[in-house]
Motif scaffolding. Sequence first.
Motif, PDB file in Angstrom:
ATOM      1  N   TRP A  40       0.824  -1.217   0.000  1.00 21.02           N
ATOM      2  CA  TRP A  40       0.000   0.000   0.000  1.00 21.02           C
ATOM      3  C   TRP A  40       0.854   1.261   0.000  1.00 21.02           C
ATOM      4  CZ3 TRP A  40      -4.536  -0.605  -1.836  1.00 21.02           C
ATOM      5  CH2 TRP A  40      -5.177  -1.844  -1.691  1.00 21.02           C
ATOM      6  N   HIS A  41       2.096   1.171   0.477  1.00 20.72           N
ATOM      7  CA  HIS A  41       3.013   2.312   0.317  1.00 20.72           C
ATOM      8  C   HIS A  41       3.232   2.553  -1.179  1.00 20.72           C
ATOM      9  CE1 HIS A  41       6.506   4.897   0.253  1.00 20.72           C
ATOM     10  NE2 HIS A  41       7.250   3.941  -0.253  1.00 20.72           N
ATOM     11  N   THR A  42       3.547   1.497  -1.906  1.00 23.28           N
ATOM     12  CA  THR A  42       3.757   1.631  -3.356  1.00 23.28           C
ATOM     13  C   THR A  42       2.484   2.160  -4.035  1.00 23.28           C
ATOM     14  OG1 THR A  42       5.517  -0.002  -3.521  1.00 23.28           O
ATOM     15  CG2 THR A  42       4.149   0.286  -5.465  1.00 23.28           C
ATOM     16  N   ALA A  79       6.496  12.284  -4.358  1.00 21.89           N
ATOM     17  CA  ALA A  79       5.423  11.360  -3.943  1.00 21.89           C
ATOM     18  C   ALA A  79       5.923  10.439  -2.832  1.00 21.89           C
ATOM     19  CB  ALA A  79       4.946  10.554  -5.146  1.00 21.89           C
ATOM     20  N   ASP A  80       7.133   9.905  -2.994  1.00 21.55           N
ATOM     21  CA  ASP A  80       7.699   9.007  -1.967  1.00 21.55           C
ATOM     22  C   ASP A  80       7.886   9.772  -0.655  1.00 21.55           C
ATOM     23  OD1 ASP A  80       8.708   6.504  -1.149  1.00 21.55           O
ATOM     24  OD2 ASP A  80      10.780   7.111  -1.551  1.00 21.55           O
ATOM     25  N   ARG A  81       8.291  11.020  -0.755  1.00 18.45           N
ATOM     26  CA  ARG A  81       8.526  11.824   0.449  1.00 18.45           C
ATOM     27  C   ARG A  81       7.223  12.285   1.083  1.00 18.45           C
ATOM     28  NH1 ARG A  81      13.951  15.284  -1.189  1.00 18.45           N
ATOM     29  NH2 ARG A  81      15.382  13.511  -0.974  1.00 18.45           N
ATOM     30  N   LEU A 132       7.685   0.806  -9.353  1.00 17.71           N
ATOM     31  CA  LEU A 132       8.862  -0.063  -9.183  1.00 17.71           C
ATOM     32  C   LEU A 132       9.905   0.553  -8.244  1.00 17.71           C
ATOM     33  CD1 LEU A 132       9.263  -1.082 -12.948  1.00 17.71           C
ATOM     34  CD2 LEU A 132       8.400  -2.544 -11.103  1.00 17.71           C
ATOM     35  N   HIS A 133       9.604   1.695  -7.620  1.00 19.20           N
ATOM     36  CA  HIS A 133      10.665   2.457  -6.947  1.00 19.20           C
ATOM     37  C   HIS A 133      11.282   1.723  -5.753  1.00 19.20           C
ATOM     38  CE1 HIS A 133       7.829   3.773  -3.768  1.00 19.20           C
ATOM     39  NE2 HIS A 133       8.900   4.113  -3.087  1.00 19.20           N
ATOM     40  N   ASP A 134      10.543   0.811  -5.134  1.00 17.16           N
ATOM     41  CA  ASP A 134      11.077   0.140  -3.938  1.00 17.16           C
ATOM     42  C   ASP A 134      11.380  -1.346  -4.154  1.00 17.16           C
ATOM     43  OD1 ASP A 134      11.514   2.055  -2.000  1.00 17.16           O
ATOM     44  OD2 ASP A 134       9.522   1.900  -1.099  1.00 17.16           O
ATOM     45  N   VAL A 135      11.165  -1.863  -5.374  1.00 17.44           N
ATOM     46  CA  VAL A 135      11.355  -3.325  -5.528  1.00 17.44           C
ATOM     47  C   VAL A 135      12.826  -3.720  -5.350  1.00 17.44           C
ATOM     48  CG1 VAL A 135       9.291  -3.593  -6.992  1.00 17.44           C
ATOM     49  CG2 VAL A 135      11.546  -3.442  -8.072  1.00 17.44           C
TER      50      VAL A 135
HETATM   51 NI    NI Z   1       9.226   4.293  -1.032  1.00 16.72          NI
END
Ligand code: NI
Length: 213
Positions: free
Chosen positions: A26-28, A119-121, A55-58
Amino acid sequence: MTDRIERALAYAREIFAGDASGHDYWHTWRVWKLARRLAEAEGADSAVVELAALLHDVDDAKLSPGTCAEKLRARAWLEGEGVAEADIARILHIIGQVSYRGTDSETPDSPEGMCVQDADRLDAIGAIGIARTFAFGGSRGRTLWDPEEKPRTEIDAQAYRTGGGCTINHFYEKLLLLRDLMNTPTARRMAEERHRVMTDFLEEFFSEWQGVR
Ligand code: NI
Ligand code: ADP
């Protein structure tokens, strides 16, 4: 939503199944939603932004240290989708710039990268950010707060990764710094409210700690 985006969501769901450190599926999903919204507002290439967000955290250093340097999982997935090499290179370049590394953090060199990083931040601050931070601390066996342990300042990438302090310190070492590091005007606006939620929370936390409220 295109079929490819649906497959990317399914891939993220598979990769992050069982994560209890605040980096779950859910973060992704939230980062993808936010990044898409920022891309629209900023006129960035939304196909690239959406795939980079999904795909930023895979290949995150904590979750997949063996594939992190070359972003091997993201690359394999994109190749499996038949994405053109030029686009794969753009997406992997963005992913490499997103992560927070203290004073070694990068400013993305494209509007697309700026949307994904913002977005991640944004998902690291506000009510969600507070919840994720305590979840992360719990997953590492950290105390909530130790008043005798001072937060560090000006930490670099190495110190950011290896620091094992109490969870409240993470607010001072990272989360409260993010508002002023947003790249896009839309994210800067959204960060204001989320920042206030954190400062209100900390004020209440310390009052309760002293038993004055
Ligand atoms: Ni992240
Ligand atoms: P990025 O998403 O920029 O790669 P991280 O993966 O290091 O950054 O951190 C993402 C989130 O994980 C943080 O915003 C926070 O919620 C949690 N987290 C990371 N490091 C810590 C820490 N030392 N203490 C508490 N929470 C942390």
